[in-house]
Design a protein around this motif. Structure first.
Motif, PDB file in Angstrom:
ATOM      1  N   TRP A 100      47.985  48.035  46.817  1.00 50.73           N
ATOM      2  CA  TRP A 100      48.168  47.651  48.210  1.00 50.73           C
ATOM      3  C   TRP A 100      48.581  46.200  48.371  1.00 50.73           C
ATOM      4  O   TRP A 100      49.508  45.890  49.119  1.00 50.73           O
ATOM      5  CB  TRP A 100      46.894  47.921  49.003  1.00 50.73           C
ATOM      6  CG  TRP A 100      46.968  49.224  49.720  1.00 50.73           C
ATOM      7  CD1 TRP A 100      46.389  50.398  49.357  1.00 50.73           C
ATOM      8  CD2 TRP A 100      47.679  49.495  50.930  1.00 50.73           C
ATOM      9  NE1 TRP A 100      46.700  51.379  50.261  1.00 50.73           N
ATOM     10  CE2 TRP A 100      47.490  50.841  51.243  1.00 50.73           C
ATOM     11  CE3 TRP A 100      48.462  48.721  51.771  1.00 50.73           C
ATOM     12  CZ2 TRP A 100      48.053  51.444  52.368  1.00 50.73           C
ATOM     13  CZ3 TRP A 100      49.025  49.304  52.896  1.00 50.73           C
ATOM     14  CH2 TRP A 100      48.822  50.657  53.180  1.00 50.73           C
ATOM     15  N   GLY A 102      36.672  45.489  43.695  1.00 48.28           N
ATOM     16  CA  GLY A 102      37.671  46.166  44.523  1.00 48.28           C
ATOM     17  C   GLY A 102      37.937  45.504  45.860  1.00 48.28           C
ATOM     18  O   GLY A 102      38.422  46.149  46.778  1.00 48.28           O
ATOM     19  N   SER A 103      37.623  44.213  45.992  1.00 46.41           N
ATOM     20  CA  SER A 103      37.851  43.565  47.279  1.00 46.41           C
ATOM     21  C   SER A 103      38.653  42.276  47.109  1.00 46.41           C
ATOM     22  O   SER A 103      38.720  41.704  46.027  1.00 46.41           O
ATOM     23  CB  SER A 103      36.522  43.261  47.971  1.00 46.41           C
ATOM     24  OG  SER A 103      35.816  42.270  47.273  1.00 46.41           O
ATOM     25  N   LYS A 114      39.249  45.997  51.023  1.00 44.87           N
ATOM     26  CA  LYS A 114      38.322  46.537  50.028  1.00 44.87           C
ATOM     27  C   LYS A 114      38.603  48.014  49.772  1.00 44.87           C
ATOM     28  O   LYS A 114      39.022  48.751  50.653  1.00 44.87           O
ATOM     29  CB  LYS A 114      36.873  46.319  50.426  1.00 44.87           C
ATOM     30  CG  LYS A 114      36.331  47.254  51.454  1.00 44.87           C
ATOM     31  CD  LYS A 114      34.862  46.975  51.720  1.00 44.87           C
ATOM     32  CE  LYS A 114      34.439  47.781  52.922  1.00 44.87           C
ATOM     33  NZ  LYS A 114      33.099  47.521  53.347  1.00 44.87           N
ATOM     34  N   ARG A 115      38.379  48.345  48.524  1.00 50.75           N
ATOM     35  CA  ARG A 115      38.427  49.741  48.088  1.00 50.75           C
ATOM     36  C   ARG A 115      36.993  50.186  47.896  1.00 50.75           C
ATOM     37  O   ARG A 115      36.158  49.407  47.460  1.00 50.75           O
ATOM     38  CB  ARG A 115      39.159  49.871  46.753  1.00 50.75           C
ATOM     39  CG  ARG A 115      40.636  49.702  46.857  1.00 50.75           C
ATOM     40  CD  ARG A 115      41.276  50.039  45.522  1.00 50.75           C
ATOM     41  NE  ARG A 115      40.938  49.051  44.516  1.00 50.75           N
ATOM     42  CZ  ARG A 115      41.680  48.003  44.229  1.00 50.75           C
ATOM     43  NH1 ARG A 115      42.796  47.805  44.851  1.00 50.75           N
ATOM     44  NH2 ARG A 115      41.301  47.150  43.307  1.00 50.75           N
ATOM     45  N   ARG A 116      36.749  51.422  48.232  1.00 50.33           N
ATOM     46  CA  ARG A 116      35.400  51.959  47.993  1.00 50.33           C
ATOM     47  C   ARG A 116      35.228  52.219  46.516  1.00 50.33           C
ATOM     48  O   ARG A 116      36.105  52.776  45.870  1.00 50.33           O
ATOM     49  CB  ARG A 116      35.230  53.268  48.769  1.00 50.33           C
ATOM     50  CG  ARG A 116      35.260  53.133  50.265  1.00 50.33           C
ATOM     51  CD  ARG A 116      33.958  52.612  50.838  1.00 50.33           C
ATOM     52  NE  ARG A 116      32.792  53.267  50.295  1.00 50.33           N
ATOM     53  CZ  ARG A 116      32.208  54.328  50.832  1.00 50.33           C
ATOM     54  NH1 ARG A 116      32.652  54.842  51.948  1.00 50.33           N
ATOM     55  NH2 ARG A 116      31.165  54.867  50.259  1.00 50.33           N
ATOM     56  N   ALA A 133      37.275  58.428  46.699  1.00 50.57           N
ATOM     57  CA  ALA A 133      38.119  57.260  46.975  1.00 50.57           C
ATOM     58  C   ALA A 133      39.416  57.693  47.646  1.00 50.57           C
ATOM     59  O   ALA A 133      39.917  57.011  48.541  1.00 50.57           O
ATOM     60  CB  ALA A 133      38.407  56.500  45.694  1.00 50.57           C
ATOM     61  N   ASP A 134      39.955  58.836  47.235  1.00 50.65           N
ATOM     62  CA  ASP A 134      41.176  59.342  47.872  1.00 50.65           C
ATOM     63  C   ASP A 134      40.929  59.666  49.343  1.00 50.65           C
ATOM     64  O   ASP A 134      41.790  59.474  50.183  1.00 50.65           O
ATOM     65  CB  ASP A 134      41.700  60.577  47.143  1.00 50.65           C
ATOM     66  CG  ASP A 134      42.317  60.231  45.794  1.00 50.65           C
ATOM     67  OD1 ASP A 134      42.686  59.058  45.586  1.00 50.65           O
ATOM     68  OD2 ASP A 134      42.422  61.133  44.952  1.00 50.65           O
ATOM     69  N   GLY A 184      39.999  56.014  51.134  1.00 39.10           N
ATOM     70  CA  GLY A 184      41.110  55.075  51.182  1.00 39.10           C
ATOM     71  C   GLY A 184      40.648  53.641  51.033  1.00 39.10           C
ATOM     72  O   GLY A 184      39.638  53.349  50.399  1.00 39.10           O
ATOM     73  N   VAL A 185      41.408  52.724  51.626  1.00 40.94           N
ATOM     74  CA  VAL A 185      41.098  51.298  51.578  1.00 40.94           C
ATOM     75  C   VAL A 185      40.842  50.813  53.000  1.00 40.94           C
ATOM     76  O   VAL A 185      41.287  51.437  53.962  1.00 40.94           O
ATOM     77  CB  VAL A 185      42.244  50.491  50.929  1.00 40.94           C
ATOM     78  CG1 VAL A 185      42.490  50.948  49.499  1.00 40.94           C
ATOM     79  CG2 VAL A 185      43.515  50.584  51.748  1.00 40.94           C
ATOM     80  N   ARG A 203      41.530  51.781  58.196  1.00 41.22           N
ATOM     81  CA  ARG A 203      41.668  52.294  56.829  1.00 41.22           C
ATOM     82  C   ARG A 203      43.066  52.841  56.618  1.00 41.22           C
ATOM     83  O   ARG A 203      43.716  53.292  57.550  1.00 41.22           O
ATOM     84  CB  ARG A 203      40.648  53.394  56.565  1.00 41.22           C
ATOM     85  CG  ARG A 203      39.258  52.833  56.468  1.00 41.22           C
ATOM     86  CD  ARG A 203      38.278  53.897  56.031  1.00 41.22           C
ATOM     87  NE  ARG A 203      36.961  53.308  56.054  1.00 41.22           N
ATOM     88  CZ  ARG A 203      36.129  53.328  55.045  1.00 41.22           C
ATOM     89  NH1 ARG A 203      36.452  53.946  53.940  1.00 41.22           N
ATOM     90  NH2 ARG A 203      34.950  52.763  55.144  1.00 41.22           N
ATOM     91  N   GLN A 218      44.511  55.583  49.927  1.00 43.66           N
ATOM     92  CA  GLN A 218      44.293  54.864  48.666  1.00 43.66           C
ATOM     93  C   GLN A 218      45.609  54.353  48.074  1.00 43.66           C
ATOM     94  O   GLN A 218      45.680  53.221  47.628  1.00 43.66           O
ATOM     95  CB  GLN A 218      43.588  55.809  47.674  1.00 43.66           C
ATOM     96  CG  GLN A 218      43.253  55.212  46.350  1.00 43.66           C
ATOM     97  CD  GLN A 218      41.967  54.416  46.374  1.00 43.66           C
ATOM     98  OE1 GLN A 218      41.345  54.224  47.398  1.00 43.66           O
ATOM     99  NE2 GLN A 218      41.568  53.928  45.232  1.00 43.66           N
TER     100      GLN A 218
END
Length: 144
Positions: free
Chosen positions: A10, A34-35, A50-52, A59-60, A63-64, A83, A86
């Motif tokens: 991203w 992831g942030s 951030k990504r979970r 995660a799919d 998303g972010v 959001r 991903q």
């Protein structure tokens, strides 16, 4: 040779799209886990990404998340969040960049940012933080 090609990240996709449009966004600095956080502007505005950190299937789905912030009186306050999937797709990158640009470059008011992000299909609810306690006293420690 059996590895799948990694999808574009991203932050790379946003940086590339910004460069293509001649938009000068502040740098994003990794914060681990992831942030990332944009360098703050003089008026205290910044954005977090951030990504979970969950199982790939979750995660799919999750998303972010992009969150708009403003720091005033040493107190960061979230303004709006949304959001995205991903893996960045050109249409998602364009939409996210327009929102990031509005907050960081165009200087939207908090009301304008909230309204713009509320139109996003994956807008997240941000609750206003409680006001600072009037009973709170500063505690100073002297370190020798």
């Amino acid at each position: 040779m059996t590895e799948k090609p990694r999808p574009k990240a991203w932050l790379s996709a946003i940086a590339e799209a910004a460069q293509d449009q001649g938009v000068s966004l502040p740098r994003f600095l990794g914060h681990g886990m992831g942030s990332a956080r944009s360098e703050p502007l003089r008026d205290g505005r910044f954005i977090t990404f951030k990504r979970r950190l969950v199982q790939p299937a979750q995660a799919d789905i999750d998303g972010v998340e992009w969150t708009f912030w403003i720091e005033q009186n040493d107190r960061p306050t979230p303004i709006a969040a949304f959001r995205e999937p991903q893996a960045p797709k050109p249409e998602n990158v364009a939409e996210a960049l327009a929102l990031l640009r509005g907050w960081l470059i165009d200087g939207w008011t908090t009301a304008e940012a909230r309204l713009a992000v509320a139109r996003h299909p994956n807008a997240q609810t941000i609750e206003d933080p409680p006001p600072p306690s009037k009973n709170k006293k500063d505690v100073w420690a002297i370190v020798k």
